[in-house]
Design an enzyme around this catalytic site. Structure first.
Site, PDB file in Angstrom:
ATOM      1  N   ASP A   1      -0.803 -92.627  55.942  1.00  0.00           N
ATOM      2  CA  ASP A   1      -0.499 -91.515  55.039  1.00  0.00           C
ATOM      3  C   ASP A   1      -1.423 -90.344  55.370  1.00  0.00           C
ATOM      4  O   ASP A   1      -2.643 -90.476  55.308  1.00  0.00           O
ATOM      5  CB  ASP A   1      -0.720 -91.996  53.599  1.00  0.00           C
ATOM      6  CG  ASP A   1      -0.384 -90.924  52.563  1.00  0.00           C
ATOM      7  OD1 ASP A   1      -0.039 -89.795  52.959  1.00  0.00           O
ATOM      8  OD2 ASP A   1      -0.489 -91.234  51.364  1.00  0.00           O
TER       9      ASP A   1
ATOM     10  N   ASP B   1       4.966 -87.077  55.775  1.00  0.00           N
ATOM     11  CA  ASP B   1       3.558 -87.391  56.026  1.00  0.00           C
ATOM     12  C   ASP B   1       3.232 -88.876  55.994  1.00  0.00           C
ATOM     13  O   ASP B   1       2.078 -89.253  56.115  1.00  0.00           O
ATOM     14  CB  ASP B   1       2.667 -86.635  55.044  1.00  0.00           C
ATOM     15  CG  ASP B   1       2.964 -86.994  53.604  1.00  0.00           C
ATOM     16  OD1 ASP B   1       4.105 -87.368  53.317  1.00  0.00           O
ATOM     17  OD2 ASP B   1       2.040 -86.914  52.778  1.00  0.00           O
ATOM     18  N   GLU B   2       4.228 -89.731  55.824  1.00  0.00           N
ATOM     19  CA  GLU B   2       3.937 -91.159  55.748  1.00  0.00           C
ATOM     20  C   GLU B   2       4.802 -91.934  56.732  1.00  0.00           C
ATOM     21  O   GLU B   2       5.957 -91.591  56.954  1.00  0.00           O
ATOM     22  CB  GLU B   2       4.214 -91.680  54.328  1.00  0.00           C
ATOM     23  CG  GLU B   2       3.391 -90.982  53.268  1.00  0.00           C
ATOM     24  CD  GLU B   2       3.662 -91.520  51.871  1.00  0.00           C
ATOM     25  OE1 GLU B   2       4.143 -92.658  51.734  1.00  0.00           O
ATOM     26  OE2 GLU B   2       3.392 -90.777  50.909  1.00  0.00           O
TER      27      GLU B   2
HETATM   28 MG   LIG Z   1       0.119 -87.831  52.053  1.00  0.00          MG
END
Ligand SMILES: [Mg+2]
Length: 415
Positions: free
Chosen positions: A8, A104-105
């Site tokens: 993350d 973002d992950e």
């Molecule tokens: Mg994040």
């Protein structure tokens, strides 16, 4: 036993903005949908803003009260997509099984590649963390576990720039004391329902009689119970970052079966309002609509259509959804669930071609102003402050707020 990482990127949008504008990095920074609109919402914030109490999803005016001097930056998805891609290129060096979850992950399944890497999952997690920091300038948190749900939970436990391991032998000690809302897919409305039956921690959920959960939450109750007991077997799918921003959608399983076109219109109205508000929140417009229908025999149907103009208001979304519906549904069975997605997304600031002979574009802009005003009112006084008259026709059918309740369901469980 599988070896799965969840990586993350910390404060992703704001971190990327600070890389491009080093002069703002020592100030509180927030990426916000529409910086000129006091009621626009915060999409992301940097560490400094976070420490001052700024939270994602709150109104700009609220955030400014907490963090005077807050620097506001409009979102630039092209930039984020570029960084997302560069990060994934690093992950691909460790496995070809990489699944994006948002920009973002990512989950990375190392199970099959470990034998070639001559290393262990925790060392690889630390290496990836170090490399993303050095090569991209963004810190990441990594969760290491034996399934996707716990890997994701791990990456949330310590941040920024940390690795958290949840091994099979110790998952009960680590995971069970945590609040049930920490579990992926337990949204605020599900957490409230669970609280009513005295389920407050993930351990409470795991020890609960599964038949009670099924009665309260349907099939979903059993899925969550499996998650809490470490029995998430969902595979890491090869899903890319660009597929993650291809659509914004909301759906619902209706409290009663839909029998008429009027019923369908009522529910699509609520969904269209929510999807349009979410498009505006993140400064996007769509050029198409996709509907998904499921009848009470669990047969499903999905259809999509392009639109003449990019839009971010509920009216054209609703109209297009109803056109698709009338064209393709023959009422062999009453409907149990429906959903509406905005597809072919573009950034909202892309200029629109105005036509001399047709005032559609102008009307769309006017509609946009009206709906933004409603966003503002709802933000200040709550969702129910402004309702359509149609919502009074059947409050039981339309009395939900998909924008707040919205939970993203994992593909695999409802296919
Ligand atoms: Mg994040």
């Amino acid at each position: 036993m599988r070896s799965i990482l969840h990586v993350d990127m910390n404060n992703f949008y704001a971190s990327v903005e600070c890389l491009y504008r080093p002069e703002i990095r020592n100030f509180p920074v927030a990426v916000a949908g529409d910086p000129l609109n006091r009621h626009g919402i915060i999409l992301a914030k940097n560490m400094i803003a976070k420490k001052l109490g700024v939270t994602t999803g709150e109104a700009i005016w609220e955030a400014k009260l907490k963090a005077p001097g807050l620097v506001l930056v409009p979102p630039d998805y092209k930039k984020y997509l570029r960084f997302s891609r560069m990060a994934r290129e690093i992950y691909y060096e460790y496995s070809d099984q990489v699944e994006a979850f948002g920009l973002d992950e990512n989950w990375i399944d190392l199970t099959n590649s470990l034998q070639y890497l001559h290393s262990d999952p925790v060392t690889i997690a630390d290496t990836i963390r170090q490399r993303v920091k050095e090569e991209l300038g963004v810190t990441v948190s990594v969760g290491v576990s034996f399934n996707k749900i716990f890997a994701k939970l791990g990456s949330d436990l310590k941040k920024p720039d940390a690795t958290t391991v949840i091994p099979y032998e110790h998952f009960r000690e680590i995971v069970w004391p945590l609040p049930v809302g920490d579990l992926l897919y337990v949204g605020s409305s599900t957490a409230r329902k669970l609280e009513l039956i005295a389920v407050n921690t993930i351990g409470d959920l795991a020890r609960m009689d599964v038949s009670i959960l099924k009665r309260k939450l349907g099939k979903w109750g059993e899925v969550l119970w499996l998650f809490a007991n470490g029995q998430d077997t969902s595979p890491v799918r090869r899903i890319s970052e660009s597929e993650q921003i291809k659509s914004i959608g909301n759906g619902t399983t209706c409290p009663r079966d839909l029998q008429t076109e009027q019923d369908v219109r009522l529910v699509f109205t609520v969904l269209a309002e929510s999807v349009a508000a979410r498009l505006r929140d993140c400064c996007m417009k769509c050029q198409g609509v996709q509907i998904y229908l499921r009848d009470n025999d669990l047969q499903s149907l999905s259809r999509q259509k392009k639109m003449a103009y990019p839009c971010c208001t509920s009216e054209p979304l609703l109209q297009t959804a109803m056109e698709l519906f009338r064209q393709h549904y023959r009422w062999q069975k009453p409907l149990r669930g429906i959903s509406l997605s905005a597809i072919y997304l573009v950034t909202a600031n892309k200029h629109m071609q105005l036509s001399l002979f047709d005032d559609t574009a102008e009307q769309l802009l006017l509609q946009e102003q009206i709906e933004k005003t409603i966003d503002g009112l709802r933000c200040r006084f709550g969702h129910d402050a402004v309702l359509r008259a149609s919502a009074l026709l059947d409050p039981k059918l339309t009395g939900f707020n998909p924008k707040e309740d919205h939970t993203i369901h994992p593909y695999n469980y409802f296919r």
